[in-house]
Structure formats: C-alpha cells, structure tokens
Enzyme design. Sequence first.
Site, PDB file in Angstrom:
ATOM      1  N   ASN A 110       0.820  -1.222   0.000  1.00 43.34           N
ATOM      2  CA  ASN A 110       0.000   0.000   0.000  1.00 43.34           C
ATOM      3  C   ASN A 110       0.849   1.264   0.000  1.00 43.34           C
ATOM      4  O   ASN A 110       0.568   2.217  -0.729  1.00 43.34           O
ATOM      5  CB  ASN A 110      -0.950   0.004   1.208  1.00 43.34           C
ATOM      6  CG  ASN A 110      -1.907  -1.173   1.170  1.00 43.34           C
ATOM      7  OD1 ASN A 110      -1.948  -1.907   0.180  1.00 43.34           O
ATOM      8  ND2 ASN A 110      -2.664  -1.364   2.232  1.00 43.34           N
ATOM      9  N   HIS A 156     -17.479  36.203 -31.234  1.00 42.50           N
ATOM     10  CA  HIS A 156     -18.585  35.424 -31.830  1.00 42.50           C
ATOM     11  C   HIS A 156     -18.205  34.887 -33.216  1.00 42.50           C
ATOM     12  O   HIS A 156     -19.061  34.681 -34.054  1.00 42.50           O
ATOM     13  CB  HIS A 156     -19.871  36.247 -31.965  1.00 42.50           C
ATOM     14  CG  HIS A 156     -20.241  37.009 -30.736  1.00 42.50           C
ATOM     15  ND1 HIS A 156     -21.115  36.532 -29.789  1.00 42.50           N
ATOM     16  CD2 HIS A 156     -19.815  38.220 -30.268  1.00 42.50           C
ATOM     17  CE1 HIS A 156     -21.238  37.419 -28.804  1.00 42.50           C
ATOM     18  NE2 HIS A 156     -20.448  38.454 -29.062  1.00 42.50           N
ATOM     19  N   SER A 277      -7.001  12.457 -48.903  1.00 45.87           N
ATOM     20  CA  SER A 277      -8.260  11.713 -48.846  1.00 45.87           C
ATOM     21  C   SER A 277      -8.105  10.482 -49.728  1.00 45.87           C
ATOM     22  O   SER A 277      -7.432  10.527 -50.764  1.00 45.87           O
ATOM     23  CB  SER A 277      -9.384  12.593 -49.370  1.00 45.87           C
ATOM     24  OG  SER A 277     -10.435  11.792 -49.881  1.00 45.87           O
ATOM     25  N   LYS A 283      -7.674  16.679 -52.139  1.00 48.78           N
ATOM     26  CA  LYS A 283      -7.797  17.099 -50.739  1.00 48.78           C
ATOM     27  C   LYS A 283      -6.512  17.031 -49.943  1.00 48.78           C
ATOM     28  O   LYS A 283      -5.666  16.179 -50.137  1.00 48.78           O
ATOM     29  CB  LYS A 283      -8.857  16.246 -50.033  1.00 48.78           C
ATOM     30  CG  LYS A 283     -10.245  16.660 -50.443  1.00 48.78           C
ATOM     31  CD  LYS A 283     -11.252  16.304 -49.390  1.00 48.78           C
ATOM     32  CE  LYS A 283     -11.228  17.304 -48.264  1.00 48.78           C
ATOM     33  NZ  LYS A 283     -12.235  17.026 -47.263  1.00 48.78           N
ATOM     34  N   ASN A 285      -6.056  17.206 -45.829  1.00 42.17           N
ATOM     35  CA  ASN A 285      -6.858  17.313 -44.608  1.00 42.17           C
ATOM     36  C   ASN A 285      -6.006  17.679 -43.389  1.00 42.17           C
ATOM     37  O   ASN A 285      -4.893  17.192 -43.248  1.00 42.17           O
ATOM     38  CB  ASN A 285      -7.575  15.988 -44.341  1.00 42.17           C
ATOM     39  CG  ASN A 285      -8.647  15.714 -45.381  1.00 42.17           C
ATOM     40  OD1 ASN A 285      -9.260  16.644 -45.907  1.00 42.17           O
ATOM     41  ND2 ASN A 285      -8.849  14.448 -45.691  1.00 42.17           N
ATOM     42  N   GLU A 290      -7.074  18.081 -36.083  1.00 44.42           N
ATOM     43  CA  GLU A 290      -8.341  17.422 -35.733  1.00 44.42           C
ATOM     44  C   GLU A 290      -8.128  16.372 -34.635  1.00 44.42           C
ATOM     45  O   GLU A 290      -8.907  16.271 -33.695  1.00 44.42           O
ATOM     46  CB  GLU A 290      -8.958  16.763 -36.964  1.00 44.42           C
ATOM     47  CG  GLU A 290      -9.552  17.769 -37.933  1.00 44.42           C
ATOM     48  CD  GLU A 290      -9.984  17.111 -39.236  1.00 44.42           C
ATOM     49  OE1 GLU A 290     -11.162  17.168 -39.556  1.00 44.42           O
ATOM     50  OE2 GLU A 290      -9.123  16.523 -39.927  1.00 44.42           O
ATOM     51  N   TYR A 317      -6.588   1.986   2.100  1.00 46.67           N
ATOM     52  CA  TYR A 317      -6.416   1.400   0.769  1.00 46.67           C
ATOM     53  C   TYR A 317      -7.588   0.489   0.418  1.00 46.67           C
ATOM     54  O   TYR A 317      -8.070  -0.275   1.243  1.00 46.67           O
ATOM     55  CB  TYR A 317      -5.101   0.599   0.689  1.00 46.67           C
ATOM     56  CG  TYR A 317      -4.923  -0.034  -0.682  1.00 46.67           C
ATOM     57  CD1 TYR A 317      -4.385   0.701  -1.733  1.00 46.67           C
ATOM     58  CD2 TYR A 317      -5.357  -1.334  -0.942  1.00 46.67           C
ATOM     59  CE1 TYR A 317      -4.271   0.146  -3.002  1.00 46.67           C
ATOM     60  CE2 TYR A 317      -5.241  -1.895  -2.206  1.00 46.67           C
ATOM     61  CZ  TYR A 317      -4.703  -1.150  -3.234  1.00 46.67           C
ATOM     62  OH  TYR A 317      -4.600  -1.690  -4.480  1.00 46.67           O
TER      63      TYR A 317
HETATM   64  N1  ARG Z   1      -1.352  -3.622  -7.446  1.00 48.74           N
HETATM   65  C1  ARG Z   1      -1.851  -2.864  -6.340  1.00 48.74           C
HETATM   66  C2  ARG Z   1      -2.335  -1.500  -6.850  1.00 48.74           C
HETATM   67  O1  ARG Z   1      -1.961  -1.122  -7.898  1.00 48.74           O
HETATM   68  C3  ARG Z   1      -0.787  -2.661  -5.338  1.00 48.74           C
HETATM   69  C4  ARG Z   1      -1.273  -2.512  -3.928  1.00 48.74           C
HETATM   70  C5  ARG Z   1      -1.954  -3.753  -3.508  1.00 48.74           C
HETATM   71  N2  ARG Z   1      -2.206  -3.784  -2.113  1.00 48.74           N
HETATM   72  C6  ARG Z   1      -2.995  -4.700  -1.572  1.00 48.74           C
HETATM   73  N3  ARG Z   1      -3.137  -4.685  -0.306  1.00 48.74           N
HETATM   74  N4  ARG Z   1      -3.633  -5.567  -2.307  1.00 48.74           N
HETATM   75  O2  ARG Z   1      -3.083  -0.788  -6.190  1.00 48.74           O
END
Ligand code: ARG
Length: 478
Positions: A110, A156, A277, A283, A285, A290, A317
């Site tokens: 995490n 405008h 084109s 043409k 383009n 675009e 998380y």
């Molecule tokens: N692959 C996970 C992500 O991108 C990484 C973190 C995962 N953590 C967990 N506790 N499963 O978020």
Amino acid sequence: MAKLWSGRFALESSSLLEEFNASILFDKTLWHEDILGSKAHAKMLARIGVLNATELEQILKGLEQIAQSIESGEFVFDIGDEDIHMAIESALTKLIGDVGKKLHTARSRNDQVALDFRLYILKHNLYVQHLLLALMECILDIASQHTQSIMPGMTHLQHAQPISFGFHLVAWACNFRRDVQRLGDDYARNNFCPLGSGALAGTPYGNDRIYLSKELGFSAPTLNAMDSVSDRDFALDMLYSLSMIMLHISRVAEELVLWSSVEFKFITLSDAYSTGSSIMPQKKNPDVPELLRGKCGRVYGALIGLLSVMKGLPFAYNKDTQEDKEGVFDALKNVEICLKIAKACLESMQIHTQNMYKMAKRGHLSATDLADFLVRECNVAFRDAHHITGKVVAYAENRGVDISDLSESEIMAVDARIKAGVKAILSLESSMNARSSLGGTASQQTQSQIDTLRAFIQERKTFLDSIESAHSTKAQDE
Ligand code: ARG
C-alpha cells in the site's frame, strides 16, 4: 504458482482471478520507481538495524541486477506475480536467496504503490512542463515575427477589431503559461513521501521516514499514514492539469482547422503534417489538428474515470485504487505526443499574412476607432458617436467598400460633426496600434508581452534544471 501472500489459503487462485486481479501488465511501467523505493527502503532498514551491512549490500546489488535485466528487456513479467511490487520482490529472492525475503519488513504494497505512482507522476510533471515551454517558445518565435501582421480579431467568430497575428499567438501562449504554473503548483503540493506508512497505521519498527523522504528527493514525509495510502489526489491533480492542457490545445487546433480552410486561407499546413483523402485526390486534410482536438476526449475521460473510482471509497487502501493507473499512463502518453506534434505543426506551417490583411479589410474593423475619434476629437457623446459611425458604415456598405477605403470628404459628408483628420485614424494599422493600453494589440504592447513570456520561460527552465535530479528519475523523449 504459490503467491507471496498464500500462507492462509488452502486453494490455488483460479486463473480467471489471476487475470482479473493482476496489474502487472500495466504497472510494470512503474518498475524504475519501484526499485528506487526498494533501495531507499533497504538502506533505511539497515539504518534502523533490521538489516546488517552484508544483507544490505546483497539486496542493493540484487535490485541493481534486476533493474538491468528489466532495462535490457530480459526480465519476464509473469501474471502470476500479480503486480510489479511482488514481481521484483520474488525475482530478488530467486536471485539472492532468503535475504531477499527481509526486504518487505516494515513495508506494505500500500505504501509502496503510493510511492511509486507519486514518483512516476512527479517525473512526468517535470517532463510535461518542459514540453509546454518548448511549445511556448515556438509560438513566441512566430509571434515575434508578426507583431505588425494585421488580421481580423473576432468575437462570436465575427469580425470585430484589427489585431496582429502575433498578438493572437501570444494569447495562446498565455494559456500554456498557466498550464506550466498549474503543474508547478501540483508538484509542490504533492512532493511528499508516503513510504514508511505501512499498510495504513504506520509500523512498529521505527522507520526513519525523514531519511526516506530525503533519500528519495521529497520535501518531507506525508503527515498521516492512513491518508498516505488512500490519497490519489496527486493523480487527479495531474489528470486535471492534463485536461486543461488538452482543452487549450483543442482551441488552438480548432483555429488551425479553420485557418487552413479555403474560406480563411490564413495558413497552409506542411505536407509532412497533413494527410490526403482516399477518394478525393485534391484534398489535403488537417488531420493533425483534428486529432489534437479529438484526443481531448480521452484525457477528460481519464479524469472523470478516476474521480468516479475514488468517490465514496472508505479509508484507507481499497483494491479499487488499482484502477488509478491506466488512465494516467494513457493520458500522459497522449498529452506528451500532442505537445510535440502541435509544436512541429506550428513550426512547419506557412503563414499567409496577405490573406489575413485582405480579410481584415472586410467588415469595417475600424468602426470603433471612428466612434472614439468622434468622442475624443469632435466632442460628441459616445451614444451619438456610435450612431454617426453606424451611418458611415451604412454608406460604405452601399458603396461596397470598407470604411477604411472611404475618402475623407465622403466621410465628412455623412455628418457635420465629423472633423478633418478622420481618414488617418481609420487605417487598420492605426486602429491596431491605437490599442496600446497594457495588454493591448499595439505592436510594442505585443512585443512587451512576448518579452515577459520569454523571461518566464527562462526562469522556469532554470528552476526545472535545479530540481530535475531530485528524485533520481527523469522522463525523456522516447
Ligand atoms: N497492485 C496494487 C495496486 O496497484 C498494489 C497494492 C496492492 N495492495 C494490496 N493490499 N492488495 O493498487
């Protein structure tokens, strides 16, 4: 394959789960940041006594070897490893044996992913700033050659007042300056290190987070562990800034499409940046502008996508967050190429100032100057001046000419209050240069705007150079 987390599991993962759950196929993009983070983490573990010097050395060498094998393309990314964090960790253990298993002490995926993604975004933040500055430089180079080239200024999309082509381009450049500034603000707001936050609550090992933050080039550690692992504002900031860049590019692109049409013919796009084109041989383009306009949609999509993923998520998380990456990768890739090709397209286009001038001659662009002349030189109240000017315009319309082409006596014959000297103020040049208030279209005003923007570019470049290597990670031209 047994998972790194499979201790409590009796059954192997289904292959469908593996495919559904894995992020390795896209988060491998973060390998460089992941290794940087692991090296810093290992050094920190040695400082707090979790690793001894030999173990640290083995881990650092192992990580270096893995980096080389990823760089050279030898490394095999396996969906069974789930994500880049576990792929690198298991490769390390394979390479150096059981010592590798110590690396994940006092760390969670995490805080790892929060770090990797942040580092990646900060690196691209600087790169996109560079690309914007290069685009601004190109725009200003063209602008400085055209501070006297007259074109119809429009509101405008109707003829309004004469302006210089250079002045118009400076307006574009102002948009891109704000984009650079916005990215600079994002950078400063998000340059904090989440590593050492653990899963959500901190760790019991006394991680030296100040050391980690310095080692990885951040301003400081993030404040709260729980916020650190659940925050994706830094990615949303990036997507918003990218969306604004694309909005600005799309408006420039739209003007290139209009201006390259037969109706305007202000510019001719280079053959190298136009397409033909398949059916109409005559043409040419404007596909590049675009597409520049069109790509705006997917970048907004990435922003709305991540806003939606994050909405209502409980702290801290959640796996939902894994959906944060692909949109950002895609948006960055596209914005970066858009900035490069927009510049190339502008650099190579031909500019037809005569056509701009001709068009400016249609539409009585100096009518406001006549009204101002009546107020300033003839002591007429503005409302009356507006009315008298309307009559002169109607007279010119009848004759089928622009008011700037009427003779002095013809103009004076329309109303007794119109004084001599009126003809001179009606020329497009005099009309344009009369708008010399700060920020106006008069040639020296435009020039001074160019000077200000050029000074901004120089300052910003120096600043970027000074922080470029802080995170030991740098995005560059591919
Ligand atoms: N692959 C996970 C992500 O991108 C990484 C973190 C995962 N953590 C967990 N506790 N499963 O978020």
